[in-house]
Design a protein around this motif. Structure first.
Motif, PDB file in Angstrom:
ATOM      1  N   ASN A  94       0.775  -1.345   0.004  1.00  0.00           N
ATOM      2  CA  ASN A  94      -0.139  -0.093  -0.353  1.00  0.00           C
ATOM      3  C   ASN A  94       0.605   1.208   0.324  1.00  0.00           C
ATOM      4  OD1 ASN A  94       1.030  -0.278   2.419  1.00  0.00           O
ATOM      5  ND2 ASN A  94      -0.674   0.465   3.619  1.00  0.00           N
ATOM      6  N   PHE A 148      -6.308  -6.753   0.911  1.00  0.00           N
ATOM      7  CA  PHE A 148      -6.957  -6.260   1.998  1.00  0.00           C
ATOM      8  C   PHE A 148      -8.572  -6.148   1.808  1.00  0.00           C
ATOM      9  CE2 PHE A 148      -3.012  -3.228   1.922  1.00  0.00           C
ATOM     10  CZ  PHE A 148      -2.968  -3.178   3.416  1.00  0.00           C
ATOM     11  N   THR A 153      -5.056   1.448   5.759  1.00  0.00           N
ATOM     12  CA  THR A 153      -4.347   3.197   4.578  1.00  0.00           C
ATOM     13  C   THR A 153      -4.693   2.125   3.313  1.00  0.00           C
ATOM     14  OG1 THR A 153      -3.312   3.324   6.677  1.00  0.00           O
ATOM     15  CG2 THR A 153      -2.319   4.782   4.856  1.00  0.00           C
ATOM     16  N   HIS A 178      -5.188  -8.774   5.200  1.00  0.00           N
ATOM     17  CA  HIS A 178      -5.971  -8.353   6.681  1.00  0.00           C
ATOM     18  C   HIS A 178      -6.655  -8.397   6.334  1.00  0.00           C
ATOM     19  CE1 HIS A 178      -5.721  -3.946   8.496  1.00  0.00           C
ATOM     20  NE2 HIS A 178      -6.736  -4.320   7.890  1.00  0.00           N
ATOM     21  N   CYS A 281      -4.723   1.565  15.371  1.00  0.00           N
ATOM     22  CA  CYS A 281      -4.172   1.344  14.050  1.00  0.00           C
ATOM     23  C   CYS A 281      -5.390  -0.055  13.942  1.00  0.00           C
ATOM     24  CB  CYS A 281      -2.996   0.559  14.631  1.00  0.00           C
ATOM     25  SG  CYS A 281      -3.234  -0.296  16.347  1.00  0.00           S
ATOM     26  N   SER A 327      -4.443   5.158  10.802  1.00  0.00           N
ATOM     27  CA  SER A 327      -4.027   4.398  12.067  1.00  0.00           C
ATOM     28  C   SER A 327      -2.291   3.551  11.590  1.00  0.00           C
ATOM     29  CB  SER A 327      -4.998   3.375  11.152  1.00  0.00           C
ATOM     30  OG  SER A 327      -6.214   3.509  11.590  1.00  0.00           O
ATOM     31  N   GLY A 328      -2.162   3.402  12.257  1.00  0.00           N
ATOM     32  CA  GLY A 328      -0.640   3.140  12.176  1.00  0.00           C
ATOM     33  C   GLY A 328       0.372   3.336  13.179  1.00  0.00           C
TER      34      GLY A 328
HETATM   35  O1  DOR Z   1      -2.913   0.577  11.723  1.00  0.00           O
HETATM   36  C1  DOR Z   1      -2.738   0.144   9.707  1.00  0.00           C
HETATM   37  N1  DOR Z   1      -2.089   0.966   9.433  1.00  0.00           N
HETATM   38  N2  DOR Z   1      -3.537  -1.177   9.780  1.00  0.00           N
HETATM   39  C2  DOR Z   1      -2.966  -1.394   7.980  1.00  0.00           C
HETATM   40  O2  DOR Z   1      -3.594  -2.400   7.618  1.00  0.00           O
HETATM   41  C3  DOR Z   1      -1.778  -0.395   7.535  1.00  0.00           C
HETATM   42  C4  DOR Z   1      -1.417   0.433   8.126  1.00  0.00           C
HETATM   43  C5  DOR Z   1      -0.533   1.940   7.613  1.00  0.00           C
HETATM   44  O3  DOR Z   1      -0.008   1.688   6.336  1.00  0.00           O
HETATM   45  O4  DOR Z   1      -0.681   2.975   7.771  1.00  0.00           O
END
Ligand code: DOR
Length: 445
Positions: A94, A148, A153, A178, A281, A327-328
């Motif tokens: 991604n 996914f 994201t 995912h 996340c 998220s992440g």
């Molecule tokens: O929390 C996440 N961040 N989960 C994901 O599946 C993608 C990731 C991101 O690339 O930021």
């Protein structure tokens, strides 16, 4: 002359612990023996009092290259990775552009070959219209194929049942999924928005991306894999309920495997109050009992590997309101010390951590000549010290490009003193060794 001779280390490998010297020549482990004499090496390290472990192979990172250099790059994040004891990584598709074509894949390999401090490889992505390319992939050229089945994201959701079915039938390599059910997440989120408008609290995240959303999607993936004989790897499990979908046992005996990620093993929903979106996340960090069930599932071999899901975003982005905060979290710099907390807490043995971070990953992906301390294999290893006093994460500079870590209030009982990547010093005496160049992972498939 050999490159490196490590003396007096305590090796942990394939379930055994023993004292030995280890010699590196031409990038590979030349010899492991109780005492290696009569050999000259360019560098000798006295590792008395340190563990020598196979380096971590991280099966899930998002290094943002190409496309988001303000968040991270293969150069910056691989530097952070070697500091955390990671010697090889598998980067997710991604990026921008997403890794959906052979050209995009070749471009990422070229970039990594120029700048990656760790060994590298790439997962190929799936969209609604690249199945022919996926089905024709050469399995030796990609780490795996990532789908996914829940939106996250970078807009890569694949939820058309027909496309999924064809993918599960035709995927020529390990299929990594995912799993979150997006429609129920959207319904949950709309309910919270009705009540809170833009100001949904971070504590709502595990209720929006809830256990039901995870189970609906991961059970579908497992059902399909059973039906079509797919070699499926379910990424970042977060709930106790999903564990019933998996069987215990060694990786070699399984067609369906699972990964747990460090943040889901270290945090629980009580942490949102203090850390807010810093630990937002996907899938969300859930309850303490979920966290404990994941830990137990690792010990029981229901979960096969530990990854980081390193996913850097800037602090400015994380400070936005819920719906716009990405998220992440960045984790690679502290990967192995964080995993070794599970040893300090009595959850896993050191040998089990080595298996979940290295041996099992190498077996799962059929990585050629890495993941074990064996003569003739590539020299990918770390020297780790067990500290008398736990060391605060905040006492070290942050190496990830985003400049922050969700672990800033933590202290760890182990420190990575040296990381060796394909026979080269990558991290030593508190410094990234920028002459080190990682190699592409090769796969015996
Ligand atoms: O929390 C996440 N961040 N989960 C994901 O599946 C993608 C990731 C991101 O690339 O930021």
């Amino acid at each position: 002359m050999a490159e490196l001779l490590v003396r007096n280390a305590r090796l942990v490998n394939e379930g055994r612990e023993f004292d030995a010297d280890l010699l590196v020549r031409n990038g590979r482990i030349d010899k492991i023996a109780g005492s290696i004499e009569g050999v000259r090496a360019r560098l000798e390290i006295d590792a008395a009092g340190q563990w020598l472990l196979p380096g971590m192979i991280d099966d899930q990172v998002h290094f943002r290259d190409p496309g988001a250099p303000h968040k991270g790059s293969l150069a910056s994040e691989s530097r952070a990775a070697v500091a955390g004891g990671i010697t090889s990584f598998m980067d997710m598709p991604n990026t921008d552009p997403a890794t959906l074509t052979l050209e995009a894949l070749a471009d990422k390999k070229r970039r990594a070959a120029a700048v990656s401090r760790a060994n590298y490889s790439f997962h190929f992505g799936v969209s609604n219209d690249n199945l022919e390319t996926v089905a024709a992939l050469d399995p030796t050229q990609v780490a795996g194929v990532k789908v996914f089945m829940g939106a996250s994201t970078g807009n890569m959701l694949v939820d058309d049942p027909k496309v999924l079915e064809r993918l599960f039938i035709a995927c020529p390599t390990l299929l990594l999924a995912h799993c979150e059910h997006t429609p129920s997440i959207l319904t949950n989120e709309a309910r919270w928005r009705d009540r809170h408008g833009d100001f949904i609290p971070a504590t709502a995240h595990p209720r929006i991306r809830d256990a039901e959303a995870c189970y609906r999607s991961s059970s579908l993936a497992v059902d399909m894999a059973r039906r079509f004989g797919t070699r499926l790897h379910v990424l970042h499990l977060t709930t106790a309920r999903e564990l019933a979908l998996f069987a215990p046992g060694p990786v070699a005996d399984k067609r369906i495997t699972a990964e747990a990620c460090l943040h889901h093993l270290l945090f629980d929903d009580s942490d949102y109050v203090r850390l807010g979106h810093l630990i937002k996340c996907n899938p969300a960090i859930k309850s303490r009992s979920d966290r404990d069930a994941l830990r137990q599932a690792l010990a029981d071999d229901l979960i096969d590997v530990i990854g980081t899901d390193h996913a850097p975003h800037t602090l400015e982005e994380k400070r936005r309101v819920y719906a716009r905060a990405p998220s992440g979290l960045p984790l690679v710099q502290h990967a192995l010390p964080a995993a070794l907390e599970l040893v300090s807490e009595g959850v896993l043995s050191l040998a089990q951590v080595v298996r979940k971070t290295s041996h099992a990953v190498a077996e799962l992906f059929a990585i050629r000549e890495r993941g074990f301390l064996r003569e003739g294999y590539w020299a990918d290893f770390v020297l780790v010290e067990r500290l008398l006093q736990p060391r605060p994460v905040a006492s070290e500079p942050v190496l990830a490009h985003c400049g922050w870590t969700p672990l800033q209030h933590r202290s760890f009982h182990h420190a990575v003193r040296t990381t060796v990547v394909s026979g080269q010093l990558a991290w030593h005496q508190g410094q990234v060794q920028d002459r080190c160049q990682g190699l592409p992972l090769l796969f015996d498939r």
